[in-house]
Design a protein around this motif. Structure first.
Motif, PDB file in Angstrom:
ATOM      1  N   GLY A   1       0.810  -1.216   0.000  1.00  0.00           N
ATOM      2  CA  GLY A   1       0.000   0.000   0.000  1.00  0.00           C
ATOM      3  C   GLY A   1       0.843   1.265   0.000  1.00  0.00           C
TER       4      GLY A   1
ATOM      5  N   GLN B   1       0.258   5.559   0.799  1.00  0.00           N
ATOM      6  CA  GLN B   1      -0.668   6.576   1.314  1.00  0.00           C
ATOM      7  C   GLN B   1      -0.874   7.708   0.307  1.00  0.00           C
ATOM      8  OE1 GLN B   1      -0.729   8.042   5.318  1.00  0.00           O
ATOM      9  NE2 GLN B   1       1.054   6.801   5.823  1.00  0.00           N
TER      10      GLN B   1
ATOM     11  N   GLY C   1      11.780   8.250  -2.984  1.00  0.00           N
ATOM     12  CA  GLY C   1      11.810   7.142  -2.017  1.00  0.00           C
ATOM     13  C   GLY C   1      10.634   6.205  -2.239  1.00  0.00           C
ATOM     14  N   ASN C   2       9.447   6.770  -2.458  1.00  0.00           N
ATOM     15  CA  ASN C   2       8.269   5.941  -2.728  1.00  0.00           C
ATOM     16  C   ASN C   2       8.457   5.167  -4.039  1.00  0.00           C
ATOM     17  OD1 ASN C   2       6.440   8.792  -1.713  1.00  0.00           O
ATOM     18  ND2 ASN C   2       6.614   6.937  -0.484  1.00  0.00           N
TER      19      ASN C   2
ATOM     20  N   TYR D   1      -2.759   2.521  13.826  1.00  0.00           N
ATOM     21  CA  TYR D   1      -2.379   2.372  12.415  1.00  0.00           C
ATOM     22  C   TYR D   1      -1.840   0.984  12.034  1.00  0.00           C
ATOM     23  CZ  TYR D   1       0.339   4.043   8.292  1.00  0.00           C
ATOM     24  OH  TYR D   1       0.890   4.234   7.053  1.00  0.00           O
TER      25      TYR D   1
ATOM     26  N   MET E   1      -2.908  -1.845   9.142  1.00  0.00           N
ATOM     27  CA  MET E   1      -1.953  -2.289   8.114  1.00  0.00           C
ATOM     28  C   MET E   1      -1.897  -3.819   8.071  1.00  0.00           C
ATOM     29  SD  MET E   1       1.835  -0.840   7.574  1.00  0.00           S
ATOM     30  CE  MET E   1       3.064  -1.839   6.751  1.00  0.00           C
TER      31      MET E   1
ATOM     32  N   ASP F   1      -4.913  -4.940   6.260  1.00  0.00           N
ATOM     33  CA  ASP F   1      -4.793  -4.740   4.802  1.00  0.00           C
ATOM     34  C   ASP F   1      -4.164  -5.969   4.142  1.00  0.00           C
ATOM     35  OD1 ASP F   1      -5.564  -2.088   5.218  1.00  0.00           O
ATOM     36  OD2 ASP F   1      -3.495  -1.333   5.210  1.00  0.00           O
TER      37      ASP F   1
ATOM     38  N   VAL G   1       8.025  -3.495   0.546  1.00  0.00           N
ATOM     39  CA  VAL G   1       8.012  -2.167   1.197  1.00  0.00           C
ATOM     40  C   VAL G   1       9.437  -1.632   1.305  1.00  0.00           C
ATOM     41  CG1 VAL G   1       5.963  -2.407   2.707  1.00  0.00           C
ATOM     42  CG2 VAL G   1       8.167  -3.317   3.453  1.00  0.00           C
ATOM     43  N   GLY G   2       9.547  -0.368   1.688  1.00  0.00           N
ATOM     44  CA  GLY G   2      10.832   0.191   2.077  1.00  0.00           C
ATOM     45  C   GLY G   2      11.123  -0.216   3.523  1.00  0.00           C
TER      46      GLY G   2
ATOM     47  N   ASP H   1      11.505   1.365   6.210  1.00  0.00           N
ATOM     48  CA  ASP H   1      10.789   2.034   7.307  1.00  0.00           C
ATOM     49  C   ASP H   1       9.536   1.269   7.757  1.00  0.00           C
ATOM     50  OD1 ASP H   1       9.505   2.595   4.894  1.00  0.00           O
ATOM     51  OD2 ASP H   1       8.862   4.578   5.510  1.00  0.00           O
ATOM     52  N   GLN H   2       9.067   0.354   6.913  1.00  0.00           N
ATOM     53  CA  GLN H   2       7.843  -0.389   7.253  1.00  0.00           C
ATOM     54  C   GLN H   2       8.123  -1.750   7.893  1.00  0.00           C
ATOM     55  OE1 GLN H   2       4.805   0.973   7.044  1.00  0.00           O
ATOM     56  NE2 GLN H   2       5.912   2.806   6.428  1.00  0.00           N
TER      57      GLN H   2
ATOM     58  N   SER I   1      17.455   0.038  -2.660  1.00  0.00           N
ATOM     59  CA  SER I   1      16.528   1.166  -2.524  1.00  0.00           C
ATOM     60  C   SER I   1      15.710   1.073  -1.241  1.00  0.00           C
ATOM     61  CB  SER I   1      15.583   1.169  -3.724  1.00  0.00           C
ATOM     62  OG  SER I   1      14.927  -0.086  -3.794  1.00  0.00           O
ATOM     63  N   ALA I   2      16.184   0.290  -0.278  1.00  0.00           N
ATOM     64  CA  ALA I   2      15.413   0.065   0.946  1.00  0.00           C
ATOM     65  C   ALA I   2      15.191   1.349   1.727  1.00  0.00           C
ATOM     66  CB  ALA I   2      16.124  -0.950   1.826  1.00  0.00           C
TER      67      ALA I   2
ATOM     68  N   VAL J   1      15.971   5.261   0.843  1.00  0.00           N
ATOM     69  CA  VAL J   1      16.492   6.404   0.085  1.00  0.00           C
ATOM     70  C   VAL J   1      16.557   7.573   1.061  1.00  0.00           C
ATOM     71  CG1 VAL J   1      16.076   7.952  -1.867  1.00  0.00           C
ATOM     72  CG2 VAL J   1      15.435   5.526  -2.036  1.00  0.00           C
TER      73      VAL J   1
ATOM     74  N   MET K   1      14.460  10.114   3.025  1.00  0.00           N
ATOM     75  CA  MET K   1      13.717  11.043   2.177  1.00  0.00           C
ATOM     76  C   MET K   1      12.247  10.916   2.542  1.00  0.00           C
ATOM     77  SD  MET K   1      13.650  11.262  -1.986  1.00  0.00           S
ATOM     78  CE  MET K   1      15.338  11.760  -2.185  1.00  0.00           C
TER      79      MET K   1
HETATM   80  P1  TYM Z   1       4.042   5.260   2.720  1.00  0.00           P
HETATM   81  O1  TYM Z   1       2.845   5.759   1.995  1.00  0.00           O
HETATM   82  O2  TYM Z   1       4.692   6.130   3.722  1.00  0.00           O
HETATM   83  O3  TYM Z   1       5.152   4.842   1.682  1.00  0.00           O
HETATM   84  C1  TYM Z   1       4.853   4.010   0.573  1.00  0.00           C
HETATM   85  C2  TYM Z   1       6.018   3.080   0.300  1.00  0.00           C
HETATM   86  O4  TYM Z   1       7.200   3.851   0.045  1.00  0.00           O
HETATM   87  C3  TYM Z   1       8.255   3.398   0.884  1.00  0.00           C
HETATM   88  N1  TYM Z   1       9.136   4.521   1.208  1.00  0.00           N
HETATM   89  C4  TYM Z   1      10.464   4.499   1.065  1.00  0.00           C
HETATM   90  N2  TYM Z   1      11.307   3.547   0.611  1.00  0.00           N
HETATM   91  C5  TYM Z   1      12.626   3.842   0.581  1.00  0.00           C
HETATM   92  N3  TYM Z   1      13.132   5.045   0.969  1.00  0.00           N
HETATM   93  C6  TYM Z   1      12.333   6.025   1.436  1.00  0.00           C
HETATM   94  N4  TYM Z   1      12.845   7.196   1.787  1.00  0.00           N
HETATM   95  C7  TYM Z   1      10.930   5.776   1.498  1.00  0.00           C
HETATM   96  N5  TYM Z   1       9.861   6.517   1.896  1.00  0.00           N
HETATM   97  C8  TYM Z   1       8.772   5.725   1.723  1.00  0.00           C
HETATM   98  C9  TYM Z   1       7.558   2.845   2.127  1.00  0.00           C
HETATM   99  O5  TYM Z   1       8.373   1.941   2.839  1.00  0.00           O
HETATM  100  C10 TYM Z   1       6.347   2.176   1.504  1.00  0.00           C
HETATM  101  O6  TYM Z   1       6.671   0.879   1.042  1.00  0.00           O
HETATM  102  N6  TYM Z   1       2.197   2.142   6.168  1.00  0.00           N
HETATM  103  C11 TYM Z   1       2.539   2.276   4.771  1.00  0.00           C
HETATM  104  C12 TYM Z   1       1.392   2.031   3.837  1.00  0.00           C
HETATM  105  C13 TYM Z   1       0.631   0.754   4.057  1.00  0.00           C
HETATM  106  C14 TYM Z   1       1.060  -0.552   3.687  1.00  0.00           C
HETATM  107  C15 TYM Z   1      -0.016  -1.415   4.027  1.00  0.00           C
HETATM  108  C16 TYM Z   1       2.238  -1.042   3.113  1.00  0.00           C
HETATM  109  C17 TYM Z   1      -0.617   0.647   4.595  1.00  0.00           C
HETATM  110  N7  TYM Z   1      -0.992  -0.655   4.564  1.00  0.00           N
HETATM  111  C18 TYM Z   1       0.080  -2.788   3.832  1.00  0.00           C
HETATM  112  C19 TYM Z   1       2.318  -2.426   2.910  1.00  0.00           C
HETATM  113  C20 TYM Z   1       1.255  -3.266   3.254  1.00  0.00           C
HETATM  114  C21 TYM Z   1       3.036   3.692   4.530  1.00  0.00           C
HETATM  115  O7  TYM Z   1       2.739   4.601   5.254  1.00  0.00           O
HETATM  116  O8  TYM Z   1       3.732   3.827   3.376  1.00  0.00           O
END
Ligand code: TYM
Length: 334
Positions: free
Chosen positions: A9, A11, A19-20, A128, A132, A135, A146-147, A149-150, A184-185, A187, A197
């Protein structure tokens, strides 16, 4: 025992950044060849922090457009927004009753986001991670790209699945595997390589946006903080130079190269030359995506129809799972 299935997912709480794209969306595109995938625009998560209603609609369409413009095929993958599939919130409530306060209290993202204002943030921001987990598990997904941070949230998802299985019935939910792609885990910010980022950074120069023009990308990379030395000629010395190391990872990821090959190509050359090549690479990937996004966004009806179809397909997978869960818990099912 569980069918391999991906869910992830994003947001719709602001414009998407590099990063996304590198940490998530680019990997979604690669995974669609191998797995059955569901990609969700998590609007319910976005409102844990107040969102302007009209903007939320626009941003939801924008994420859908970014998915498609980046190469996700809406016929092959299920692309949808979370609030259209009610089973997410139904399962989230149940998970609120499975997860323990202590588990949620350990979530570093909540601590970061709440900061010193812990008493004033929404209850949703605290809960939250249970949404998740819902989901993911409402589809019995097995893999979650995911990145980094998750990662902690995904560990919590495993804990919830394990406790539910233990409390009610074995093997209802899979123990998911995170898919985190090393290059890219994480950025990092272009201004401060000790921070990731993110859309919440006050400085526009800390991030490249998917919506940036060629000129903006060039300028941001040119201004990206580095040091005055030449490009490193080995990994050990690169690792000590955080800002350069971050740019090297971005370069490797956007060009699908290994770090060692990036070092070979640029060793002992001027950083300004490397930065120019990096900006060119980013422009060649991001600008066409941006153009396609604009085209898609101009046809809101088309995007809405993709999301509606996606929600129907997602619901048909989620419905039997919530039925099964209700049965296991002891709710009377209709
Ligand atoms: P969100 O919306 O903050 O970010 C979306 C995705 O982008 C990745 N990401 C990054 N990866 C590398 N470097 C960065 N600087 C960077 N910034 C963001 C995040 O890791 C993510 O994969 N909680 C989640 C959304 C979510 C979700 C889920 C994800 C809700 N339900 C179920 C997976 C499965 C979030 O806030 O991502």
């Amino acid at each position: 025992m569980f069918k391999k299935r991906i869910l992830s997912g994003v947001q719709p709480s602001g414009n998407l950044h590099l990063g996304n794209y590198l940490g998530a969306i680019k990997n979604f595109v690669a995974l669609q060849e191998e797995y059955e995938c569901l990609y969700c625009i998590v609007d319910l998560h976005a409102i844990t922090v107040w969102q302007e209603p009209q903007k939320l609609k626009e941003q939801t369409r924008e994420v859908a457009a970014a998915f498609i413009a980046s190469g996700l095929n809406p016929d092959k993958n299920i692309i949808f927004n979370q609030s259209q599939v009610h089973e997410h919130t139904q399962l989230a409530w149940i998970f609120n009753c499975v997860a323990r306060m202590g588990w949620l209290n350990r979530m570093t993202q909540f601590k970061d986001k709440a900061g010193k204002d812990k008493e004033n943030v929404s209850v949703g921001l605290f809960g939250y991670p249970t949404l998740m987990a819902a989901d993911i598990l409402i589809y019995k997904a097995t893999h979650v790209p995911v990145g980094e941070d998750q990662k902690q949230h995904l560990e919590l998802c495993r804990d919830i699945a394990q406790k539910f299985n233990h409390d009610y019935s074995d093997d209802v939910f899979p123990l998911i595997e995170p898919l985190i792609f090393k290059k890219s885990a994480r950025v990092m910010s272009l201004r401060d390589a000790s921070k990731k980022m993110s859309k919440s950074d006050v400085s526009d120069y800390s991030r490249v946006m998917l919506s940036d023009s060629e000129e903006e990308i060039s300028l941001k990379i040119k201004k990206a903080k580095t040091d005055a030395e030449v490009f490193p000629d080995n990994k050990a010395s690169a690792e000590k130079r955080k800002e350069v190391f971050n740019l090297m990872h971005i370069y490797a990821s956007i060009n699908e190269m290994e770090i060692d090959d990036v070092i070979k190509d640029f060793a002992n050359t001027e950083l300004s030359n490397f930065k120019k090549k990096l900006a060119d690479s980013l422009i060649s990937v991001l600008v066409p995506i941006n153009k396609e996004m604009k085209k898609l966004i101009s046809d809101g009806k088309y995007l809405d129809s993709i999301l509606e179809k996606g929600a129907e397909r997602a619901s048909s997978l989620a419905r039997p799972v919530i039925k099964e869960v209700y049965e296991k818990i002891g709710f009377l099912n209709r």
